[in-house]
Structure formats: structure tokens, C-alpha cells
Design a protein around this motif. Structure first.
Motif, short mmCIF file in Angstrom:
data_model
loop_
_atom_site.label_atom_id
_atom_site.label_comp_id
_atom_site.label_asym_id
_atom_site.label_seq_id
_atom_site.Cartn_x
_atom_site.Cartn_y
_atom_site.Cartn_z
N LYS A 90 0.82 -1.21 0.00
CA LYS A 90 0.00 0.00 0.00
C LYS A 90 0.85 1.27 0.00
O LYS A 90 1.76 1.41 0.79
CB LYS A 90 -0.92 0.00 1.22
N PRO A 93 -4.52 4.59 0.47
CA PRO A 93 -5.65 3.67 0.66
C PRO A 93 -6.25 3.14 -0.64
O PRO A 93 -6.94 2.14 -0.63
CB PRO A 93 -6.66 4.53 1.43
N PHE A 94 -5.97 3.82 -1.75
CA PHE A 94 -6.53 3.39 -3.03
C PHE A 94 -5.46 3.06 -4.07
O PHE A 94 -5.77 2.85 -5.24
CB PHE A 94 -7.44 4.49 -3.59
N HIS A 118 -4.43 -6.33 6.40
CA HIS A 118 -5.13 -5.34 7.21
C HIS A 118 -5.35 -5.88 8.62
O HIS A 118 -5.69 -7.05 8.80
CB HIS A 118 -6.48 -5.01 6.58
N SER A 185 -8.08 -0.80 -4.88
CA SER A 185 -9.12 -0.49 -3.89
C SER A 185 -10.00 -1.70 -3.60
O SER A 185 -10.38 -1.94 -2.45
CB SER A 185 -9.98 0.68 -4.37
N GLY A 190 -6.98 -2.50 -0.81
CA GLY A 190 -7.28 -1.10 -0.57
C GLY A 190 -8.47 -0.90 0.35
O GLY A 190 -9.00 -1.84 0.94
N PHE A 191 -8.94 0.34 0.44
CA PHE A 191 -9.95 0.67 1.44
C PHE A 191 -11.29 -0.01 1.18
O PHE A 191 -11.97 -0.44 2.11
CB PHE A 191 -10.12 2.19 1.53
N LEU A 192 -11.69 -0.18 -0.06
CA LEU A 192 -12.95 -0.86 -0.36
C LEU A 192 -12.87 -2.35 -0.03
O LEU A 192 -13.83 -2.95 0.43
CB LEU A 192 -13.33 -0.67 -1.82
N HIS A 194 -11.18 -3.63 2.37
CA HIS A 194 -11.29 -3.78 3.83
C HIS A 194 -12.63 -3.31 4.38
O HIS A 194 -12.95 -3.60 5.53
CB HIS A 194 -10.13 -3.05 4.51
N TRP A 195 -13.40 -2.64 3.56
CA TRP A 195 -14.78 -2.33 3.95
C TRP A 195 -15.71 -3.50 3.69
O TRP A 195 -16.89 -3.45 4.04
CB TRP A 195 -15.28 -1.10 3.18
#
Length: 226
Positions: A90, A93-94, A118, A185, A190-192, A194-195
Motif C-alpha cells: 500500500k 488507501p486506493f 489489514h 481499492s 485497498g480501502f474498499l 477492507h470495507w
């Protein structure tokens, strides 16, 4: 019969050849490469022939070459910097850190995805790294054909609208600043990712991104021309 049963060449015996690591599953690797080949065939010759046949004769060669060039250019860009921007460590985040995916040590080791693990706030692992039973070389090529077909799908919105010289500059730029963002992502840690956003079949990374980019590019190219 017993003698014949034991007379299997060492190279074909499971986990007994020094050239074959214990983690390598030949079936998994063969299917991964078969899948990559089937996707690649949709681009070359698939979309090359399609694009050359659905436009006016005067644009046929240009349209076919747009697809052919895009595939070739993506392969080069992918292994030099774009793979690690999509699936590497990373940076943001994207976005992943750019770097080559060409070294022998990197390509023959076991595939691992995503590279960025993560953790929860207490330090425990939230999303573990997946380690499939095939080498990184197979993973790099498998992901490369998806990147290539995404750009070629985008090209369908620009047939008869864009000069090949402009397209030759557009492909590496869009791959670098658009595709890698979506891929990292959603798929690369990326952040998506991990969402909890799941994109198994490329609906977001491939189809949605190429569709939106195609509409946007066609609008601006038409606006500049007319």
C-alpha cells in the motif's frame, strides 16, 4: 505390475522432485493459466476482429489495431509498474507502490494476495493474505489479461472517434491512473477491500470502470472534434 507401478519418472511424482515446490498444485496452476488464456482470447483475436468488422471500411484497420495495441501495451506496462500499483504494498488507501514484477525470485515464489494485510486496532489480523497453490507468475499474467480487456472494452466507445496516436498515449495513462486505482481499492487490499466490498467477477473493476470511462472519453472526444 508392481515394478511398473514404481517406474514413474521422478519429475512426475508428487512432491518428490527438487524442481517442484511442495506448495505447487499442477491442477490449480493449469486451470489458472487456462482461465487467463480464455480471457485473453476474448481480446485477441476476439475484440480485434469484432472492432474491425463493425465500423466503416476506412476505420477498420484503425479500430482493429486499437484493440491489438491496447493488449500489447498493457502487458508491457503491467509487468514494469502497474501490477504492483494494483496488487502490491500500500502507498495510499486506493493505490499500491509502483514497481516491476519481472524478477525471477518474485515470479517463481508462491502467489500471495493481497500484499497489504489489514489489522484491527488491537493488532489482530482482519483480512488474512490468500496464498493459492500456484506461482506469482501465474497470478501476474492472470490479472494482466483482465487489465488488458478492460482497456479494450473502453476502446469500443471510441471506434471511429480517436486517432491511433492519441490512443497510444491514452492507454498507458488510463491504465496507470484509473485501472490500478480500482483494482487496488477492491482486489489489492485497498480501502474498499477492507470495507468488505466484494467484486468476484470484475463488475466494478472491469465492467463499470470501462463503461464509465468509455462514456466520458466518447463525450470529450466528440466535444473536441465537433
Amino acid at each position: 505390475m508392481a515394478a511398473n507401478a514404481t517406474a514413474v519418472p521422478q519429475a512426475y511424482q508428487a512432491y518428490t522432485s527438487a524442481a517442484v515446490p511442495d506448495w505447487l498444485n499442477k491442477g490449480d496452476n493449469a486451470w489458472q493459466m487456462t482461465s487467463a488464456t480464455l480471457v485473453g482470447l476474448q481480446s485477441v483475436p476476439g475484440l480485434v476482429i469484432l472492432y474491425g468488422s463493425i465500423v466503416k471500411k476506412k476505420w477498420a484497420v484503425n479500430s482493429a489495431f486499437m484493440a491489438l495495441y491496447a493488449f500489447a501495451a498493457v502487458v508491457i506496462c503491467w509487468v514494469i509498474w502497474a501490477y504492483k500499483m494494483s496488487f502490491g504494498e500500500k502507498l495510499l488507501p486506493f493505490w499500491g507502490k509502483a514497481g516491476p514484477a519481472l524478477g525471477q525470485k518474485f515470479l517463481i515464489k508462491q502467489a500471495a494476495l493481497p500484499a497489504t494485510v489489514h489489522h484491527f486496532h488491537n493488532g489482530t489480523v482482519e483480512t488474512a493474505m490468500a496464498t493459492p497453490y500456484y506461482p506469482m507468475a501465474s497470478m501476474v499474467w492472470f490479472q494482466c489479461v483482465f487489465a488488458a480487456i478492460t482497456v479494450i472494452l473502453l476502446a469500443g466507445s471510441l471506434l471511429g472517434r480517436m486517432n491511433i496516436k492519441a490512443w497510444m498515449m491514452f492507454v498507458p495513462l488510463w491504465l496507470t491512473f484509473s485501472y490500478t486505482v480500482g483494482a487496488f481499492s477492491l482486489w489489492g487490499g485497498g480501502f474498499l477491500f477492507h470495507w468488505g466490498v466484494i467484486d468476484y467477477s470484475g463488475g466494478y473493476v472491469i465492467h463499470l470502470s470501462s463503461g464509465i470511462a468509455g462514456i466520458t472519453a466518447a463525450y470529450w472526444v466528440s466535444a473536441l472534434v465537433f
